[in-house]
Design an enzyme around this catalytic site. Structure first.
Site, PDB file in Angstrom:
ATOM      1  N   LYS A 200       0.810  -1.223   0.000  1.00  0.00           N
ATOM      2  CA  LYS A 200       0.000   0.000   0.000  1.00  0.00           C
ATOM      3  C   LYS A 200       0.842   1.272   0.000  1.00  0.00           C
ATOM      4  CE  LYS A 200      -4.201  -1.823   0.227  1.00  0.00           C
ATOM      5  NZ  LYS A 200      -5.200  -1.625  -0.852  1.00  0.00           N
TER       6      LYS A 200
ATOM      7  N   GLU B  38      -9.914   5.509   3.103  1.00  0.00           N
ATOM      8  CA  GLU B  38     -10.705   4.384   3.585  1.00  0.00           C
ATOM      9  C   GLU B  38      -9.756   3.208   3.797  1.00  0.00           C
ATOM     10  OE1 GLU B  38      -9.543   2.758  -0.031  1.00  0.00           O
ATOM     11  OE2 GLU B  38     -10.266   4.800   0.291  1.00  0.00           O
TER      12      GLU B  38
ATOM     13  N   SER C 229       1.682  -9.677  -0.798  1.00  0.00           N
ATOM     14  CA  SER C 229       1.386  -8.245  -0.717  1.00  0.00           C
ATOM     15  C   SER C 229       1.322  -7.685   0.696  1.00  0.00           C
ATOM     16  CB  SER C 229       0.060  -7.954  -1.428  1.00  0.00           C
ATOM     17  OG  SER C 229      -0.987  -8.741  -0.885  1.00  0.00           O
TER      18      SER C 229
END
Length: 648
Positions: free
Chosen positions: A98, A120, A386
């Site tokens: 991210k 969010e 990830s």
């Protein structure tokens, strides 16, 4: 395949943000100027070598890139087939992929002069990354997180708060990622001038899917170089989990024009595809939500259904629009893994490799366990790991159709000149709590778009003259079928449409067909609609112009009549249409003040509040319900007429 050819899989989106039929910009007019400003700012940043140099510096020295490409020898030997490599994104600062995207967006936000960042989050990784970069650059940070996810991801909530972010638990809807995105969009609508919305995945209105993809593509760019160094050639297959799909798109995109590379995306099958799940491609169909058209989980009436995954980061009823396009073109194969399969993969990888994966990439590992044994030993398979797993260890027919029809029939006699009927939708991003609750009550009572039109027909049996306007969001109409909807709406007696998330850039979707069918298409103008944009907003508007008096959600504030007067005068310099003003009008005095400046006052939330106050403890209509709404309309109408009489 030459990536410069028109049929390149890497050439999208088009100038309007579409990948085939998917993508686009389906947002409220309040946000369109911001979206267009962001598009320009991002284009300028991409063209600026200084931006790239600064970002690459932070990626190397702050994020810790490049992330390793790791040969998982024990897992390879255990499965007995393909040679398995992990792209170790969980080793980045903040523990997931991210941060790649957040760094890029925060840098764009700083170029735009935005000091307040909202985001969010589902699993909390995007929230942690956003809080981290806001702390690094001294920016205010607000993170919306579903209340369910707050409970199951407490470790990340603590991290965000330690980093200085304000975490707001979202109690509406299913209280998960979808609802967090709804509330973040409502915040953005309300705080347009100083706020930047940092979206965490390859979804949302253009340019977000493209921008997030571009920032995440460093994953695939590094993987190409690292695999060439390790094996002297490209991988044979790529596998990544899919929620919205940013980690997958980051790995996939640099390889899309290499036909020798098989690509697999893995959705969350939850309890199974015949039960609760979050596999939008396997179990959904094209629809419109959160600013883009993509595959969604929804019912036959276009209402968004609850998704389920054991993984908070995959618990979303949609997928990025570029993934939808890649599915329909056949370039990427989309599989799914259940909760139980992901848990088994989580445990296996932890024991065999000493790597505790997040539950999100554990879904991809689950499919590796199926695919790898069927491949030869010289097959090179890359899995995007990830994230790390420490976070996973610890309106109409309101209240019922019959009462609604009685209320609508009472409105003309009470003094209403035009009746606006809301088409309930599960995810109304520009509406406040009162309208949201009304829509959910309506849906719970069994209301559908077909029943809304039936209510219009019933009203027309007694009243053929009072104008009726339907207001709502595009997805239920899109799922109904635009052509059929227009035929049915016209036959029912509908006079016009107000569709909140269809800006002028999407006129071909509904506006132009509606006008051809003889229906007025009433456009929203907002405080963010400047003189440069106003002609585009007004170009295909008919009936009247609906001026939204505040930058916020319905029912959130009161209008300043002086400011409204200036705005109405500005709009009237561009059009001969009447200008009616809505948002923030709750009393006869407020209606009187607005009517002195405009051609009409639009009232919604106050009526819903009056209705709600008349219901019993179970939320059912009482003998007072119709009268409560009609009495308020009568007092508001008196305020409007008093202003008109004083002006004559």
């Amino acid at each position: 395949m030459n990536p410069n050819l028109p049929n390149s899989f890497r050439s999208g989106p088009d100038e309007r943000g579409h990948f085939g039929i998917f993508g686009g910009r389906f947002v409220a007019e309040t946000l369109m100027p911001l979206i267009l400003d962001l598009e320009q700012a991002y284009a300028a940043a991409k063209a600026d070598p200084a931006f790239a140099a600064e970002m690459n510096g932070y990626l190397k020295h702050y994020v810790g890139r490049p992330s390793p490409l790791y040969l998982a020898e024990r897992l390879t030997n255990h499965l007995g087939g393909a040679k398995i490599y992990f792209k170790r994104e969980e080793l980045n600062h903040t523990g997931s992929h991210k941060v790649n995207n957040v760094l890029g967006q925060i840098m764009v936000a700083r170029r735009m002069g935005k000091k307040r960042i909202i985001a969010e989050t589902g699993a909390g990784q995007h929230g942690v990354a956003t809080a981290t970069l806001c702390a690094r650059f001294g920016l205010e940070c607000v993170v919306y997180m579903g209340a369910v996810d707050v409970e199951r991801q407490q470790a990340n909530v603590i991290r965000m708060e330690m980093l200085g972010a304000k975490v707001i638990p979202v109690q509406s809807g299913s209280r998960t990622l979808k609802d967090a995105m709804n509330d973040a969009l409502r915040d953005w609508v309300t705080n347009v001038h100083n706020t930047f919305y940092c979206i965490g995945t390859v979804a949302g209105p253009h340019p977000y899917p493209m921008m997030v993809r571009d920032f995440q593509s460093i994953i695939g760019v590094e993987t190409r170089a690292q695999m060439q160094e390790a094996e002297g050639r490209l991988p044979d297959s790529l596998i990544a989990c899919i929620g919205g799909g940013s980690n997958a798109m980051g790995l996939f995109h640099p390889f899309l024009d290499d036909p020798s590379v098989e690509i697999f995306g893995v959705e969350a099958a939850g309890h199974g595809l015949t039960q609760l799940h979050a596999a939008s491609i396997a179990g959904g169909r094209p629809g419109v939500l959160h600013g883009n058209r993509t595959y969604l989980l929804m019912d036959h009436d276009g209402q968004i259904q609850d998704a389920h995954s054991i993984s908070a980061g995959l618990d979303y009823p949609g997928i990025g629009p570029e993934h939808s396009w890649l599915h329909e073109t056949g370039r990427v194969k989309y599989l799914s893994a259940t909760d139980d399969e992901a848990l088994a993969a989580f445990q296996l990888l932890s024991r065999l490799e000493g790597i505790i994966p997040a539950l999100e990439p554990a879904h991809a590992i689950a499919k590796v366990m199926e695919l790898a044994p069927k491949r030869p030993k010289d097959h090179l398979m890359v899995v995007n790991l990830s994230g790390r797993g420490d976070k996973d260890i610890p309106q109409v027919a309101d209240p019922d159709p019959e009462t609604s029809l009685d209320i609508i029939k009472a409105l003309p006699k009470a003094g209403a000149d035009i009746i606006e009927i809301g088409m309930p939708f599960t995810d109304p991003m520009a509406d406040g709590p009162a309208i949201q609750a009304a829509g959910l009550r309506a849906l719970k009572a069994g209301m559908t778009l077909k029943k809304t039109l039936a209510m219009v027909r019933a009203f027309r049996q007694d009243d053929a003259t009072t104008p009726l306007v339907l207001m709502g969001y595009y997805n239920p109409i899109y799922i109904y079928g635009v052509d059929q909807f227009l035929v049915d709406a016209k036959a029912a007696g509908v006079d016009g449409l107000i569709i909140v998330d269809l800006p002028p850039e999407e006129d071909v979707e509904l506006c132009l067909p509606a006008m051809q069918a003889g229906l007025n298409f009433i456009r929203l103008a907002t405080p963010t609609t400047d003189d440069k944009r106003l002609p585009a907003v007004l170009a295909n508007t008919s009936g009247f112009v609906y001026y939204v008096s505040i930058t916020g959600i319905t029912g959130s504030a009161s209008a300043d009549t002086a400011v409204v007067g200036e705005a109405v005068a500005r709009i009237k310099r561009h059009t001969k249409l009447p200008v009616c003003v809505g948002f923030g009008i709750r009393t006869p005095e407020a209606a009187h003040g607005i009517a002195q400046k405009a051609d009409g006052a639009v009232v919604g939330t106050a009526l819903v509040d009056a209705l709600r106050g008349s219901l019993d403890a179970e939320g059912r209509a009482t003998a007072k319900t119709v009268g409560a709404v009609a009495d308020l309309v009568a007092s508001l109408a008196q305020g409007v007429r008093g202003a008109k009489q004083a002006a004559e």
